[in-house]
Design a protein around this motif. Structure first.
Motif: not given
Length: 107
Positions: A41-58
């Protein structure tokens, strides 16, 4: 999630996709990270650009990985916590009604 496919909200079409390539995540508006990717999860999130993307997890402790909303099942009910700082950093506003429903709000 599959039940949302081909539905509309405020005249906006919902498209559900399972994405295997992290580079394609940038085109999403909402991303739900399942338990199966909790280890990366950490590596996936760090690669997201600075965009307004809502991120959810379970996943347990996903909120500490800067996910905006983390859902858990407690007594057969879905409860959630919100990382308000992560949402604001991405330029997203979380409604006060949603914040009141959260079990915990991280500042």
């Amino acid at each position: 999630m599959d039940k949302l496919q081909n539905k509309s909200v405020d005249k906006r079409h919902i498209s559900v996709a399972r994405i295997g390539n992290p580079r394609k995540l940038a085109g999403c508006q909402v991303i739900l990270f399942s338990k199966s990717v909790s280890g990366s999860l950490s590596s996936l999130l760090i690669n997201l650009p600075n965009q307004s993307i809502l991120t959810l997890a379970d996943s347990p402790n996903a909120i500490s990985h800067v996910t905006m909303i983390n859902m858990n099942l407690v007594n057969e009910k879905i409860v959630f916590e919100i990382n308000l700082a992560s949402a604001r950093k991405s330029g997203l506003d979380i409604s006060s009604k949603l914040l009141q429903l959260a079990t915990k709000v991280h500042q």
